[in-house]
Design a protein around this motif. Structure first.
Motif, PDB file in Angstrom:
ATOM      1  N   PRO A 202       0.867  -1.133  -0.171  1.00 17.85           N
ATOM      2  CA  PRO A 202       0.030   0.039  -0.042  1.00 17.85           C
ATOM      3  C   PRO A 202       0.842   1.352  -0.266  1.00 17.85           C
ATOM      4  O   PRO A 202       0.679   2.208   0.843  1.00 17.85           O
TER       5      PRO A 202
ATOM      6  N   LEU B 233     -14.443  16.699  -0.751  1.00 19.66           N
ATOM      7  CA  LEU B 233     -15.025  16.463   0.572  1.00 19.66           C
ATOM      8  C   LEU B 233     -16.336  16.748   0.614  1.00 19.66           C
ATOM      9  O   LEU B 233     -17.136  16.114   1.356  1.00 19.66           O
TER      10      LEU B 233
ATOM     11  N   ASN C  97     -18.153  13.688  -0.104  1.00 16.96           N
ATOM     12  CA  ASN C  97     -18.193  12.560   0.941  1.00 16.96           C
ATOM     13  C   ASN C  97     -18.915  12.955   2.244  1.00 16.96           C
ATOM     14  O   ASN C  97     -18.515  12.092   3.045  1.00 16.96           O
TER      15      ASN C  97
ATOM     16  N   VAL D  37     -20.714  10.074   4.397  1.00 17.20           N
ATOM     17  CA  VAL D  37     -20.105   9.025   4.892  1.00 17.20           C
ATOM     18  C   VAL D  37     -19.346   9.611   6.286  1.00 17.20           C
ATOM     19  O   VAL D  37     -19.127   8.838   7.083  1.00 17.20           O
ATOM     20  N   LEU D  38     -19.024  10.706   6.333  1.00 19.71           N
ATOM     21  CA  LEU D  38     -18.216  11.485   7.404  1.00 19.71           C
ATOM     22  C   LEU D  38     -19.443  11.542   8.457  1.00 19.71           C
ATOM     23  O   LEU D  38     -18.996  11.450   9.844  1.00 19.71           O
TER      24      LEU D  38
ATOM     25  N   PRO E 139     -16.983  12.006  16.994  1.00 17.04           N
ATOM     26  CA  PRO E 139     -15.704  11.527  17.412  1.00 17.04           C
ATOM     27  C   PRO E 139     -14.472  12.170  16.358  1.00 17.04           C
ATOM     28  O   PRO E 139     -13.512  12.354  16.928  1.00 17.04           O
TER      29      PRO E 139
ATOM     30  N   ILE F 239     -10.944  13.542  17.645  1.00 20.97           N
ATOM     31  CA  ILE F 239      -9.920  12.780  17.254  1.00 20.97           C
ATOM     32  C   ILE F 239      -8.915  13.500  16.367  1.00 20.97           C
ATOM     33  O   ILE F 239      -7.721  13.439  16.345  1.00 20.97           O
ATOM     34  N   ILE F 240      -9.539  14.270  15.260  1.00 22.96           N
ATOM     35  CA  ILE F 240      -8.642  14.845  14.283  1.00 22.96           C
ATOM     36  C   ILE F 240      -7.675  15.896  14.874  1.00 22.96           C
ATOM     37  O   ILE F 240      -6.397  15.767  14.849  1.00 22.96           O
TER      38      ILE F 240
ATOM     39  N   THR G 240      -5.294  14.314  17.929  1.00 21.34           N
ATOM     40  CA  THR G 240      -3.992  13.057  17.376  1.00 21.34           C
ATOM     41  C   THR G 240      -3.025  14.021  16.485  1.00 21.34           C
ATOM     42  O   THR G 240      -1.985  13.935  16.706  1.00 21.34           O
TER      43      THR G 240
ATOM     44  N   LEU H 160      -1.041  16.166  18.977  1.00 17.98           N
ATOM     45  CA  LEU H 160      -0.155  15.277  19.918  1.00 17.98           C
ATOM     46  C   LEU H 160       1.075  14.778  18.951  1.00 17.98           C
ATOM     47  O   LEU H 160       2.098  14.928  19.479  1.00 17.98           O
TER      48      LEU H 160
ATOM     49  N   SER I 241      -2.859   6.855  20.017  1.00 19.75           N
ATOM     50  CA  SER I 241      -3.543   8.138  20.249  1.00 19.75           C
ATOM     51  C   SER I 241      -4.857   7.704  19.555  1.00 19.75           C
ATOM     52  O   SER I 241      -6.150   7.829  20.164  1.00 19.75           O
ATOM     53  N   VAL I 242      -4.932   7.287  18.385  1.00 15.97           N
ATOM     54  CA  VAL I 242      -6.037   6.745  17.663  1.00 15.97           C
ATOM     55  C   VAL I 242      -6.862   5.662  18.449  1.00 15.97           C
ATOM     56  O   VAL I 242      -8.130   5.426  18.597  1.00 15.97           O
TER      57      VAL I 242
ATOM     58  N   LEU J 224      -8.477   6.945  21.496  1.00 19.70           N
ATOM     59  CA  LEU J 224      -9.488   7.670  21.487  1.00 19.70           C
ATOM     60  C   LEU J 224     -10.791   6.788  20.899  1.00 19.70           C
ATOM     61  O   LEU J 224     -12.042   7.049  21.222  1.00 19.70           O
ATOM     62  N   ALA J 225     -10.249   5.979  20.149  1.00 20.24           N
ATOM     63  CA  ALA J 225     -11.503   5.081  19.219  1.00 20.24           C
ATOM     64  C   ALA J 225     -12.092   4.204  20.361  1.00 20.24           C
ATOM     65  O   ALA J 225     -13.409   3.984  20.410  1.00 20.24           O
TER      66      ALA J 225
ATOM     67  N   PHE K 243     -14.488   6.315  22.413  1.00 21.09           N
ATOM     68  CA  PHE K 243     -15.862   6.742  21.606  1.00 21.09           C
ATOM     69  C   PHE K 243     -16.600   5.326  21.101  1.00 21.09           C
ATOM     70  O   PHE K 243     -17.457   5.506  20.483  1.00 21.09           O
TER      71      PHE K 243
ATOM     72  N   LEU L 234     -15.760   3.157  18.815  1.00 22.76           N
ATOM     73  CA  LEU L 234     -15.858   2.976  17.629  1.00 22.76           C
ATOM     74  C   LEU L 234     -15.827   1.517  17.320  1.00 22.76           C
ATOM     75  O   LEU L 234     -15.176   0.719  17.845  1.00 22.76           O
TER      76      LEU L 234
ATOM     77  N   GLU M  41     -14.560   1.070  11.756  1.00 28.34           N
ATOM     78  CA  GLU M  41     -14.257   2.776  11.870  1.00 28.34           C
ATOM     79  C   GLU M  41     -12.813   2.859  12.536  1.00 28.34           C
ATOM     80  O   GLU M  41     -12.214   3.809  12.038  1.00 28.34           O
TER      81      GLU M  41
ATOM     82  N   LEU N 238      -9.447   4.910  10.893  1.00 30.92           N
ATOM     83  CA  LEU N 238      -8.899   6.234  11.162  1.00 30.92           C
ATOM     84  C   LEU N 238      -7.166   5.856  11.621  1.00 30.92           C
ATOM     85  O   LEU N 238      -6.293   6.861  11.777  1.00 30.92           O
TER      86      LEU N 238
ATOM     87  N   LYS O 275      -4.387   7.818  10.074  1.00 39.57           N
ATOM     88  CA  LYS O 275      -4.914   9.209   9.539  1.00 39.57           C
ATOM     89  C   LYS O 275      -3.813  10.196   9.438  1.00 39.57           C
ATOM     90  O   LYS O 275      -3.975  11.356   8.906  1.00 39.57           O
TER      91      LYS O 275
ATOM     92  N   ILE P   4      -3.428   1.421   3.164  1.00 37.45           N
ATOM     93  CA  ILE P   4      -3.484   0.693   4.628  1.00 37.45           C
ATOM     94  C   ILE P   4      -5.159   0.468   4.935  1.00 37.45           C
ATOM     95  O   ILE P   4      -5.366  -0.666   5.120  1.00 37.45           O
TER      96      ILE P   4
ATOM     97  N   GLU Q  69      -6.710  -2.429   2.953  1.00 34.75           N
ATOM     98  CA  GLU Q  69      -5.734  -3.797   3.407  1.00 34.75           C
ATOM     99  C   GLU Q  69      -6.516  -4.174   4.604  1.00 34.75           C
ATOM    100  O   GLU Q  69      -6.610  -5.308   4.822  1.00 34.75           O
TER     101      GLU Q  69
ATOM    102  N   SER R 256     -12.729   5.771   1.596  1.00 40.41           N
ATOM    103  CA  SER R 256     -12.987   7.154   0.982  1.00 40.41           C
ATOM    104  C   SER R 256     -13.013   7.907   2.503  1.00 40.41           C
ATOM    105  O   SER R 256     -12.745   9.156   2.554  1.00 40.41           O
ATOM    106  N   VAL R 257     -13.505   7.278   3.660  1.00 40.24           N
ATOM    107  CA  VAL R 257     -13.560   8.223   4.925  1.00 40.24           C
ATOM    108  C   VAL R 257     -12.066   8.431   5.300  1.00 40.24           C
ATOM    109  O   VAL R 257     -11.775   9.584   5.647  1.00 40.24           O
TER     110      VAL R 257
ATOM    111  N   ALA S 191     -10.783  11.194   3.404  1.00 36.57           N
ATOM    112  CA  ALA S 191     -11.379  12.565   3.965  1.00 36.57           C
ATOM    113  C   ALA S 191     -10.745  12.781   5.397  1.00 36.57           C
ATOM    114  O   ALA S 191     -10.319  14.121   5.565  1.00 36.57           O
ATOM    115  N   VAL S 192     -10.338  12.033   6.057  1.00 37.52           N
ATOM    116  CA  VAL S 192      -9.913  12.399   7.585  1.00 37.52           C
ATOM    117  C   VAL S 192      -8.371  12.678   7.487  1.00 37.52           C
ATOM    118  O   VAL S 192      -8.071  13.410   8.055  1.00 37.52           O
TER     119      VAL S 192
END
Lengths: 118, 230
Positions: A27, A74, A77, A80-81, A87, A91-92, A95, A98, B109-110, B113-114, B117, B119, B123, B127, B130, B140, B143, B149-150, B153-154
């Motif tokens: 990937p 975006l 999309n 989907v978000l 969250p 989270i965005i 993290t 950090l 941290s993901v 936090l996940a 929440f 998740l 989900e 993330l 990210k 990734i 895989e 697609s999310v 965006a993130v």
């Protein structure tokens, strides 16, 4: 002629990177193979800095605007978000701050430790 | 209107570039991080498309010629990196350690936090990548069975957030060394952050480019392990 030669080298390296991507099923995007390949070519002297310099600097300088179309995407999309919007709002930023802070502080700690040793 | 736009090969590029120029002018006038040219350009383009009822696909029919250059431009990040080869050699250990710690920080941290929440696994793996560059992150996510697609965006939102907040974060964490600033930006906000690091200076930009590659590769390895944890 200078710019044609520089563009030829940059696009050739990109093309070889795309071929590598096709044969190596990880990937990892072609652009990263290309970055590493270009770095190795410069390091070994197979490509000299003046052979790519101006065109490379031009592309890097205008790189910001290349992100606009994908990001405007975006708006497509959005649905989907939405289910995980709350969250994500946490989270965005958390993290991202950090990772930037911890990476920067770790690097700074190592750099200053080395300086003291000198 | 949509057909008119669709017949143009430059419309999308023109409004994108003008959005960015307006953003630069606003930033010059108001001098605050909030007036980030990239962010303003994106918001202006979305506003124009919404107001004129233009579909994204029609905008992208011409704007895609801007995106086309992203791969060659990323390849060219090797050039500013190579220009800093001496600094890279001298500080190799510090750089690699910082980026390893950074990639782990992102994954941990993901994870935390996940789970806070609550998740789902799907989900969570969406993330996990990210902080890395979108093409690696998308791979990734696919895989590991996430919604790719999310993920994209993130990743873009993380990039924009880092690009806009980078100055403040470095001030709050008292990160002043150019190498450290660049590595932090690249590790957290990949290529979108790197364009801001380039504005800070050549060394910052080069380190940020390096961080995109190294953090990306570390996350490819790390994410497959972390995916099993939630």
């Amino acid at each position: 002629m200078k710019y044609i030669r520089q563009m030829a080298i940059i696009l050739s390296v990109t093309c070889v990177a795309e071929i590598l991507k096709y044969f190596i099923p990880l990937p990892i995007p072609a652009s990263i193979y290309g970055l590493v390949l270009m770095f190795l070519l410069l390091l070994t002297g197979l490509v000299k800095l003046p052979q790519v310099k101006e065109t490379a600097e031009f592309l890097v300088e205008i790189m910001t605007i290349m992100f606009i179309p994908a990001t405007v995407g975006l708006m497509e999309n959005w649905d989907v978000l939405q289910p995980i919007l709350l969250p994500l709002i946490v989270i965005i930023p958390v993290t991202t701050i950090l990772v930037m802070g911890v990476t920067g502080r770790t690097a700074q700690w190592f750099l200053r430790k080395k300086e003291k040793q000198k | 209107m949509n057909n008119l736009i669709l017949s143009s090969t430059t419309f999308g590029v023109v409004i994108s570039v003008f959005g960015f120029i307006i953003g630069m002018e606003l930033k010059k006038r108001f001098k605050t991080a909030l007036f980030n040219p990239l962010l303003i350009a994106i918001l202006l383009v979305i506003a124009v498309l919404k107001l004129c009822h233009i579909d994204y696909s029609n905008y992208n029919a011409s704007a895609k010629y801007l995106s086309y250059w992203l791969t060659p431009a990323t390849v060219c990040l090797a050039v500013p990196l190579y220009a800093q080869i001496e600094k890279l050699r001298q500080n190799l250990v510090a750089i690699l350690c910082a980026l390893t710690v950074g990639a782990l920080t992102s994954l941990v941290s993901v994870l935390i936090l996940a789970s806070l929440f609550r998740l789902s696994h799907q989900e969570y793996v969406t993330l996990l990548p990210k902080s890395v560059t979108s093409a690696i992150g998308m791979g990734i996510s696919e895989e590991l069975g996430g919604y790719s697609s999310v993920t994209v965006a993130v990743i873009i939102l993380s990039g924009i957030f880092g690009n806009v907040s980078g100055d403040l974060v470095c001030r709050v964490f008292r990160i002043t060394e150019p190498i450290a600033k660049g590595l932090g930006m690249g590790a957290a906000s990949h290529a979108i952050g790197t364009v801001r690091a380039m504005e800070w200076g050549e060394l910052e930009g080069a380190m940020s480019s390096l961080a995109i590659v190294v953090s990306g590769l570390l996350t490819v390895i790390g994410a497959s392990f972390f995916a099993k944890l939630l």
